[in-house]
Scaffold this active site. Structure first.
Site, mmCIF file in Angstrom:
data_model
loop_
_atom_site.group_PDB
_atom_site.id
_atom_site.type_symbol
_atom_site.label_atom_id
_atom_site.label_comp_id
_atom_site.label_asym_id
_atom_site.label_seq_id
_atom_site.Cartn_x
_atom_site.Cartn_y
_atom_site.Cartn_z
ATOM 1 N N ASP A 2 -16.690 -6.240 -11.563
ATOM 2 C CA ASP A 2 -18.100 -6.333 -11.337
ATOM 3 C C ASP A 2 -18.591 -5.313 -12.354
ATOM 4 O O ASP A 2 -20.043 -5.285 -12.322
ATOM 5 C CB ASP A 2 -18.361 -5.847 -9.995
ATOM 6 C CG ASP A 2 -17.941 -4.621 -9.337
ATOM 7 O OD1 ASP A 2 -17.615 -3.801 -10.212
ATOM 8 O OD2 ASP A 2 -17.563 -4.411 -8.181
ATOM 9 N N SER A 52 2.893 4.175 -3.448
ATOM 10 C CA SER A 52 2.243 4.186 -2.079
ATOM 11 C C SER A 52 0.615 4.282 -2.180
ATOM 12 O O SER A 52 0.028 3.551 -3.073
ATOM 13 C CB SER A 52 2.639 5.144 -1.065
ATOM 14 O OG SER A 52 2.315 4.626 0.067
ATOM 15 N N LYS A 97 5.553 0.809 -4.652
ATOM 16 C CA LYS A 97 5.942 1.049 -3.066
ATOM 17 C C LYS A 97 4.748 0.472 -2.416
ATOM 18 O O LYS A 97 3.739 1.215 -2.185
ATOM 19 C CB LYS A 97 6.026 2.597 -2.806
ATOM 20 C CG LYS A 97 7.026 3.044 -1.406
ATOM 21 C CD LYS A 97 6.151 2.391 -0.251
ATOM 22 C CE LYS A 97 6.961 3.055 0.954
ATOM 23 N NZ LYS A 97 6.289 2.811 2.133
#
Length: 287
Positions: A115, A99, A130
């Site tokens: 970058d 998550s 998840k």
């Protein structure tokens, strides 16, 4: 080098991360290790704030999209970055990293690749995957329905749902046994460890062994949390491998300054040179 382990993203995690970065900058550290193994998520705003320590103000961290692929919410950084390219970040992950923790690892990996304003590498095994957003809808006093309403997308339009974040350096998890496992092995791991087992050895020898076990157990119980944690870290295979990577990165940057200006070139060099099986003596691991 400095190490921080976060089990969950809270408001306190922001303060911990900021203190770690500032301390490492003051000491001109060779690198930072952020351990997100077994981190199952937490506050998304905390992740956005920590990401803002590395990314330009106003950078997109993550956005949510519905089933029609339309953007519902966008989360961008609102602070000024405090990290530059001089201190590389190594993020440890495993299959229990999920998550919000996956979002942080993924977004820092993404921007670092794009970058080159800071260096971040992901180390470990592929994360849980998840990347869905749920909403709980009450239908009665004691019943509710939990619906998946959206998916998280990283700035490169990549969804971690079911896929996870792929590390730059794949290192298998080889954690030492936990205290519970050690205790079980000590008292129940072998037939000879069981109480009232049939023993063929002399009673005096058994008595000495029992006294030694009691002494060891007492010494371990008297150790502080910091001492036990330090011992655990010093024998953690993935952390030791990451320390080797940081040392190796420092060496190649000094030896090949022209070849280490881009993250892609650094990654290529380290992947070629790095062998997780090599040994490394560490005099001190600062926390």
């Amino acid at each position: 080098m400095y190490y921080l382990s976060l089990n969950m993203f809270t408001q306190n995690a922001i303060k911990q991360m900021e203190q770690l970065i500032k301390k490492s900058q003051q000491q001109q550290s060779k690198g930072l290790i952020l351990d997100l193994r077994f981190n199952t998520g937490g506050l998304l705003n905390s992740v956005v704030d920590i990401a803002g320590m590395f990314l330009e103000k106003g950078s997109l961290v993550v956005e949510t999209k519905n089933r029609d692929n339309k953007v519902i919410d966008r989360y961008v950084t609102t602070r000024t970055p405090i990290v530059d390219r001089s201190i590389p970040l190594f993020i440890l992950v495993n299959n229990y990293t999920a998550s919000a923790a996956e979002i942080l690892a993924g977004v820092l990996q993404c921007y670092s690749s794009k970058d080159n304003k800071f260096l971040a590498f992901v180390v470990g095994t592929k994360t849980f995957g998840k990347g869905s957003v749920q909403e709980v809808i009450p239908v009665s006093n004691d019943c509710a329905i939990k619906l998946t309403i959206a998916l998280y997308n990283l700035p490169n339009n990549f969804s971690i749902q079911g896929t996870g974040v792929t590390p730059d350096f794949e290192i298998d998890q080889k954690l030492p046994p936990s205290e519970d496992v050690k205790w079980f092995n000590r008292f129940f791991g072998r037939e000879s460890n069981l109480k009232n087992t049939i023993k063929l050895d002399a009673k005096e020898k058994d008595k000495e062994k029992e006294q030694k076990n009691k002494k060891d157990a007492k010494q371990n119980s008297e150790k502080s949390w910091y001492e036990r944690k330090r011992e655990l870290i010093s024998s953690d295979y993935m952390i030791l491998s990451t320390v080797r990577l940081i040392e190796m990165l420092d060496l190649v940057q000094k030896a090949y300054p022209e070849k280490t200006k881009k993250r892609a070139d650094i990654l290529s060099l380290l992947v070629t040179l790095f062998n997780p099986g090599d040994s490394l003596d560490i005099e001190e691991l600062k926390m």
